[in-house]
Design a protein around this motif. Structure first.
Motif, mmCIF file in Angstrom:
data_model
loop_
_atom_site.group_PDB
_atom_site.id
_atom_site.type_symbol
_atom_site.label_atom_id
_atom_site.label_comp_id
_atom_site.label_asym_id
_atom_site.label_seq_id
_atom_site.Cartn_x
_atom_site.Cartn_y
_atom_site.Cartn_z
ATOM 1 N N PHE A 2 0.823 -1.229 0.000
ATOM 2 C CA PHE A 2 0.000 0.000 0.000
ATOM 3 C C PHE A 2 0.847 1.266 0.000
ATOM 4 N N LYS A 3 1.962 1.231 -0.751
ATOM 5 C CA LYS A 3 2.888 2.372 -0.701
ATOM 6 C C LYS A 3 2.276 3.648 -1.267
ATOM 7 N N ASN A 4 1.279 3.497 -2.162
ATOM 8 C CA ASN A 4 0.655 4.675 -2.780
ATOM 9 C C ASN A 4 -0.838 4.751 -2.486
ATOM 10 N N PHE A 47 20.683 -8.681 6.919
ATOM 11 C CA PHE A 47 20.791 -7.714 8.020
ATOM 12 C C PHE A 47 20.424 -6.300 7.557
ATOM 13 N N ARG A 48 19.607 -5.627 8.354
ATOM 14 C CA ARG A 48 19.285 -4.216 8.134
ATOM 15 C C ARG A 48 19.671 -3.436 9.371
ATOM 16 N N LEU A 49 20.009 -2.198 9.186
ATOM 17 C CA LEU A 49 20.325 -1.366 10.337
ATOM 18 C C LEU A 49 19.015 -1.046 11.048
ATOM 19 N N MET A 50 18.765 -1.712 12.150
ATOM 20 C CA MET A 50 17.482 -1.531 12.837
ATOM 21 C C MET A 50 17.402 -0.109 13.392
ATOM 22 N N GLY A 51 16.199 0.460 13.323
ATOM 23 C CA GLY A 51 16.022 1.843 13.784
ATOM 24 C C GLY A 51 16.355 2.850 12.707
ATOM 25 N N PHE A 52 16.651 2.352 11.503
ATOM 26 C CA PHE A 52 16.929 3.241 10.369
ATOM 27 C C PHE A 52 15.896 3.023 9.282
ATOM 28 N N GLY A 53 15.473 4.124 8.685
ATOM 29 C CA GLY A 53 14.534 4.031 7.573
ATOM 30 C C GLY A 53 13.101 4.133 8.045
ATOM 31 N N HIS A 54 12.262 4.609 7.165
ATOM 32 C CA HIS A 54 10.841 4.731 7.496
ATOM 33 C C HIS A 54 10.055 4.812 6.202
ATOM 34 N N ARG A 55 8.882 4.189 6.192
ATOM 35 C CA ARG A 55 8.057 4.222 4.995
ATOM 36 C C ARG A 55 7.704 5.657 4.596
ATOM 37 N N VAL A 56 7.495 6.514 5.548
ATOM 38 C CA VAL A 56 7.014 7.863 5.223
ATOM 39 C C VAL A 56 8.087 8.938 5.381
ATOM 40 N N ASP A 102 24.888 -4.712 2.135
ATOM 41 C CA ASP A 102 25.081 -5.904 1.301
ATOM 42 C C ASP A 102 23.724 -6.555 0.995
ATOM 43 N N LYS A 103 23.337 -6.547 -0.278
ATOM 44 C CA LYS A 103 22.010 -7.071 -0.657
ATOM 45 C C LYS A 103 21.901 -8.589 -0.456
ATOM 46 N N GLU A 104 23.047 -9.279 -0.339
ATOM 47 C CA GLU A 104 23.031 -10.734 -0.106
ATOM 48 C C GLU A 104 22.804 -11.032 1.379
ATOM 49 N N PRO A 114 17.618 7.889 11.171
ATOM 50 C CA PRO A 114 17.164 7.203 12.393
ATOM 51 C C PRO A 114 15.668 7.459 12.603
ATOM 52 N N ASN A 115 14.927 6.425 12.941
ATOM 53 C CA ASN A 115 13.510 6.606 13.245
ATOM 54 C C ASN A 115 13.311 6.632 14.764
ATOM 55 N N VAL A 116 12.058 6.754 15.179
ATOM 56 C CA VAL A 116 11.738 6.926 16.602
ATOM 57 C C VAL A 116 12.342 5.812 17.474
ATOM 58 N N GLU A 154 26.840 7.248 1.464
ATOM 59 C CA GLU A 154 26.085 7.446 0.217
ATOM 60 C C GLU A 154 24.857 6.514 0.121
ATOM 61 N N TYR A 155 25.012 5.235 0.551
ATOM 62 C CA TYR A 155 23.903 4.268 0.471
ATOM 63 C C TYR A 155 22.678 4.778 1.238
ATOM 64 N N PHE A 156 22.921 5.229 2.475
ATOM 65 C CA PHE A 156 21.810 5.654 3.336
ATOM 66 C C PHE A 156 21.251 7.001 2.885
ATOM 67 N N PRO A 164 9.510 -6.935 14.057
ATOM 68 C CA PRO A 164 10.708 -6.080 14.098
ATOM 69 C C PRO A 164 10.751 -4.980 13.037
ATOM 70 N N LEU A 165 9.933 -5.097 11.977
ATOM 71 C CA LEU A 165 9.929 -4.009 10.997
ATOM 72 C C LEU A 165 9.029 -2.868 11.450
ATOM 73 N N HIS A 166 8.267 -3.101 12.502
ATOM 74 C CA HIS A 166 7.366 -2.053 13.027
ATOM 75 C C HIS A 166 7.784 -1.767 14.473
ATOM 76 N N GLY A 167 6.887 -1.929 15.437
ATOM 77 C CA GLY A 167 7.194 -1.551 16.820
ATOM 78 C C GLY A 167 8.278 -2.403 17.459
ATOM 79 N N ALA A 205 21.320 8.283 -0.209
ATOM 80 C CA ALA A 205 20.585 8.146 -1.481
ATOM 81 C C ALA A 205 19.192 7.570 -1.262
ATOM 82 N N ARG A 206 19.035 6.723 -0.250
ATOM 83 C CA ARG A 206 17.732 6.084 -0.017
ATOM 84 C C ARG A 206 16.889 6.813 1.026
ATOM 85 N N GLY A 207 17.383 7.942 1.504
ATOM 86 C CA GLY A 207 16.619 8.693 2.511
ATOM 87 C C GLY A 207 16.442 7.902 3.794
HETATM 88 N N1 ACO Z 1 19.102 -0.859 6.556
HETATM 89 C C1 ACO Z 1 19.609 -1.051 5.311
HETATM 90 N N2 ACO Z 1 18.921 -0.816 4.172
HETATM 91 C C2 ACO Z 1 17.661 -0.379 4.289
HETATM 92 C C3 ACO Z 1 17.066 -0.164 5.544
HETATM 93 C C4 ACO Z 1 17.826 -0.409 6.720
HETATM 94 N N3 ACO Z 1 17.313 -0.210 7.940
HETATM 95 N N4 ACO Z 1 15.798 0.265 5.373
HETATM 96 C C5 ACO Z 1 15.587 0.303 4.043
HETATM 97 N N5 ACO Z 1 16.725 -0.069 3.385
HETATM 98 C C6 ACO Z 1 16.924 -0.083 1.928
HETATM 99 C C7 ACO Z 1 16.193 -1.230 1.266
HETATM 100 O O1 ACO Z 1 17.026 -2.369 1.154
HETATM 101 C C8 ACO Z 1 15.855 -0.631 -0.079
HETATM 102 O O2 ACO Z 1 17.036 -0.611 -0.850
HETATM 103 P P1 ACO Z 1 16.951 -0.805 -2.465
HETATM 104 O O3 ACO Z 1 16.159 0.364 -2.964
HETATM 105 O O4 ACO Z 1 18.367 -0.816 -2.906
HETATM 106 O O5 ACO Z 1 16.241 -2.114 -2.682
HETATM 107 C C9 ACO Z 1 15.530 0.824 0.235
HETATM 108 O O6 ACO Z 1 16.303 1.119 1.429
HETATM 109 C C10 ACO Z 1 14.054 1.104 0.489
HETATM 110 O O7 ACO Z 1 13.616 0.225 1.529
HETATM 111 P P2 ACO Z 1 12.205 -0.477 1.581
HETATM 112 O O8 ACO Z 1 12.303 -1.708 2.408
HETATM 113 O O9 ACO Z 1 11.648 -0.603 0.186
HETATM 114 O O10 ACO Z 1 11.352 0.633 2.324
HETATM 115 P P3 ACO Z 1 10.006 0.404 3.071
HETATM 116 O O11 ACO Z 1 9.334 1.721 3.110
HETATM 117 O O12 ACO Z 1 9.245 -0.759 2.487
HETATM 118 O O13 ACO Z 1 10.458 -0.050 4.557
HETATM 119 C C11 ACO Z 1 11.101 0.034 6.827
HETATM 120 C C12 ACO Z 1 10.488 0.801 5.637
HETATM 121 C C13 ACO Z 1 10.343 -1.297 7.041
HETATM 122 C C14 ACO Z 1 10.942 0.877 8.085
HETATM 123 C C15 ACO Z 1 12.595 -0.253 6.544
HETATM 124 O O14 ACO Z 1 13.286 0.975 6.400
HETATM 125 C C16 ACO Z 1 13.260 -1.117 7.624
HETATM 126 O O15 ACO Z 1 13.200 -2.336 7.555
HETATM 127 N N6 ACO Z 1 13.908 -0.487 8.679
HETATM 128 C C17 ACO Z 1 14.476 -1.213 9.781
HETATM 129 C C18 ACO Z 1 13.392 -1.622 10.758
HETATM 130 C C19 ACO Z 1 12.882 -0.458 11.571
HETATM 131 O O16 ACO Z 1 13.622 0.342 12.110
HETATM 132 N N7 ACO Z 1 11.537 -0.387 11.678
HETATM 133 C C20 ACO Z 1 10.857 0.641 12.483
HETATM 134 C C21 ACO Z 1 10.109 1.588 11.611
HETATM 135 S S1 ACO Z 1 9.434 2.887 12.574
HETATM 136 C C22 ACO Z 1 8.106 2.212 13.302
HETATM 137 O O17 ACO Z 1 7.447 1.351 12.822
HETATM 138 C C23 ACO Z 1 7.757 2.731 14.571
#
Ligand code: ACO
Length: 428
Positions: A46-48, A300-309, A295-297, A361-363, A352-354, A263-266, A356-358
């Motif tokens: 439901f990204k859009n 592992f993701r950096l937990m606490g980084f990234g957000h859908r919005v 590393d796409k292989e 750190p999230n909450v 650059e990786y982080f 773990p991808l949410h709360g 470029a993808r916006g």
């Molecule tokens: N570490 C490394 N790479 C990441 C991370 C991360 N934490 N988050 C996203 N990316 C990369 C993805 O691999 C993708 O790369 P690509 O374009 O080369 O394929 C790109 O960034 C976009 O990521 P998506 O997974 O498509 O973004 P989406 O909006 O679906 O996911 C999410 C958002 C689930 C929060 C994601 O960033 C993530 O898994 N973060 C870590 C878990 C986390 O902290 N969750 C808490 C969110 S806040 C909350 O719910 C309260």
């Protein structure tokens, strides 16, 4: 003239109305798409897709804006009490002094859990994750209040369910923790305020008097406010969809708790601390872990980084980072994991990786560090998030019911086998 979107399909042009929100957000209303064209849309995750209009929370991910009912999160986190924010979210306006007193009074009356329900806690294994216990016990609450089955009851009856939920979730949460410790549960103390009462139920022991530190209860109040709502996230969308079947509110909230757990949410707040501990145990080499995250292989993701919005910064993370410094300072806690978090954040923000993808750190990146300093065990972090998110889930459920939302039921494009005839087992 009202703005429309034009779509050309099979040589025919269709028009769809454009909907505009009060903050000028625009959407194409495709509710008649299938009926007029025969097509549906595909939008994994439901990204859009806007599943609803809503007057509760405004969020602008590009500019890092978060407002509850129009009030900036920065002002609420600084000046409000959690229950005041709960009232604001659920009823639409800040309460007057009289409304607030009545609201708090009603909640305080319902903090106790039915004694029969306490027996359930004795049956859970000590290793049970408290989120599992919380989700189960929320569903169980519905069995103690069978009159709550109909979500369309009179406002007064719905208000009673809302008050019971806000009052009892701290008790259920603290008892889930006591279960893990195999300690006797502590009953609510209605002389204490909301945060103090929760802390008392968590940390009071028959052997020791526990005095709530005002630094701790103030920090908890702030954290709960920061988590109180976040528009159509995974758990809130779940509460709305489950509630749209007209099941009772307790069960809808239980579904929200389950969705939050991941773990991808709360569940990220627990995962962040576990990740920081693992990095520390591994010698604290940030570059190695940043490389793993890129590393796409490697899953592992950096937990606490990234957000859908949020693609620039999470305004809640900015407030929490400052609060983490203040709380650790006031409590005299020196947490090496905070240093690792800060170093990791610095490296990632310049990489650059982080960038470029916006990915920022999230909450959850800093909330676990504060919870740790407050003495909350790691497995309870997501429960703390649920405690904060509860008024948001309730307000979104209430809005959905009052709007008369249809049952949430997405469609699909089928990609499986086409029709084939059954083959008897002896011939397969
Ligand atoms: N570490 C490394 N790479 C990441 C991370 C991360 N934490 N988050 C996203 N990316 C990369 C993805 O691999 C993708 O790369 P690509 O374009 O080369 O394929 C790109 O960034 C976009 O990521 P998506 O997974 O498509 O973004 P989406 O909006 O679906 O996911 C999410 C958002 C689930 C929060 C994601 O960033 C993530 O898994 N973060 C870590 C878990 C986390 O902290 N969750 C808490 C969110 S806040 C909350 O719910 C309260």
């Amino acid at each position: 003239m009202a703005e429309v979107a034009k779509l050309e399909l099979d040589g025919k042009v269709y028009e769809f109305p454009v909907v505009e929100g009060s903050e000028n957000e625009k959407a194409i209303d495709i509710s008649k798409l299938r009926g007029t064209t025969g097509y549906i849309t595909i939008d994994p995750g439901f990204k859009n897709t806007g599943s609803t209009t809503s007057g509760i929370t405004f969020l602008n991910g590009e500019e890092g804006i978060l407002r509850y009912r129009g009030y900036p999160i920065e002002q609420l986190a600084e000046k409000a009490e959690f229950l005041e924010v709960a009232y604001l979210l659920i009823y639409g306006d800040l309460p007057t002094a009289a409304q607030y007193e009545a609201f708090k009074d009603n909640i305080t009356k319902h903090t106790l859990i039915h004694e029969d329900m306490r027996l359930f806690f004795e049956a859970y294994p000590a290793k049970a994750h408290p989120m599992g216990i919380l989700a189960a016990s929320l569903s169980t609450l519905s069995t103690f209040y069978p009159e709550s089955q109909d979500p369309n009851r009179a406002q007064e009856a719905v208000d009673l369910t809302i008050q019971r939920l806000i009052a009892k979730v701290p008790t259920l949460a603290a008892w889930a923790y006591k279960n893990a410790m195999r300690h006797p549960v502590v009953y609510p103390n209605n002389q204490l305020d909301y945060c103090e009462n929760f802390l008392n139920m968590m940390f009071s022991m028959p052997t020791d008097e526990y005095k709530v530190d005002p630094v701790v209860s103030k920090a908890l109040n702030k954290l709960l406010i920061l988590h109180a709502d976040h528009e159509q996230n995974c758990s809130t969308a779940t509460v709305r969809v489950v509630g749209s079947s007209q099941v009772n509110l307790y069960t809808s909230i239980a579904a929200g708790v389950s969705a939050l757990w991941g773990p991808l949410h709360g569940g990220a707040n627990q995962a962040v601390i576990e990740m920081l501990e693992a990095i520390k145990a591994d010698g604290g080499d940030h570059d190695k872990w940043i490389a793993k995250a890129k590393d796409k292989e490697d899953p592992f993701r950096l937990m606490g980084f990234g957000h859908r919005v949020y693609k620039n910064f999470d305004p809640r993370a900015t407030i929490i980072k400052k609060a983490a410094d203040e709380v650790l300072d006031a409590l005299g806690v020196n947490d090496p994991v905070l240093d690792i978090a800060k170093k990791l954040e610095k490296v990632a923000l310049e990489d650059e990786y982080f960038v470029a993808r916006g990915l920022y750190p999230n909450v959850d990146f800093y909330s676990g560090i504060i919870y740790r300093a407050l003495g909350i065990p790691t497995e309870m972090f997501t429960v703390m998030f649920a405690l904060g998110r509860l008024p948001g889930w309730i307000s979104q459920w209430k809005e959905m019911i009052e709007d008369g939302a249809p049952i949430g039921r997405p469609r699909q494009v089928y990609t499986g086998a086409t029709k084939r005839d059954f083959v008897d087992i002896s011939n397969r």
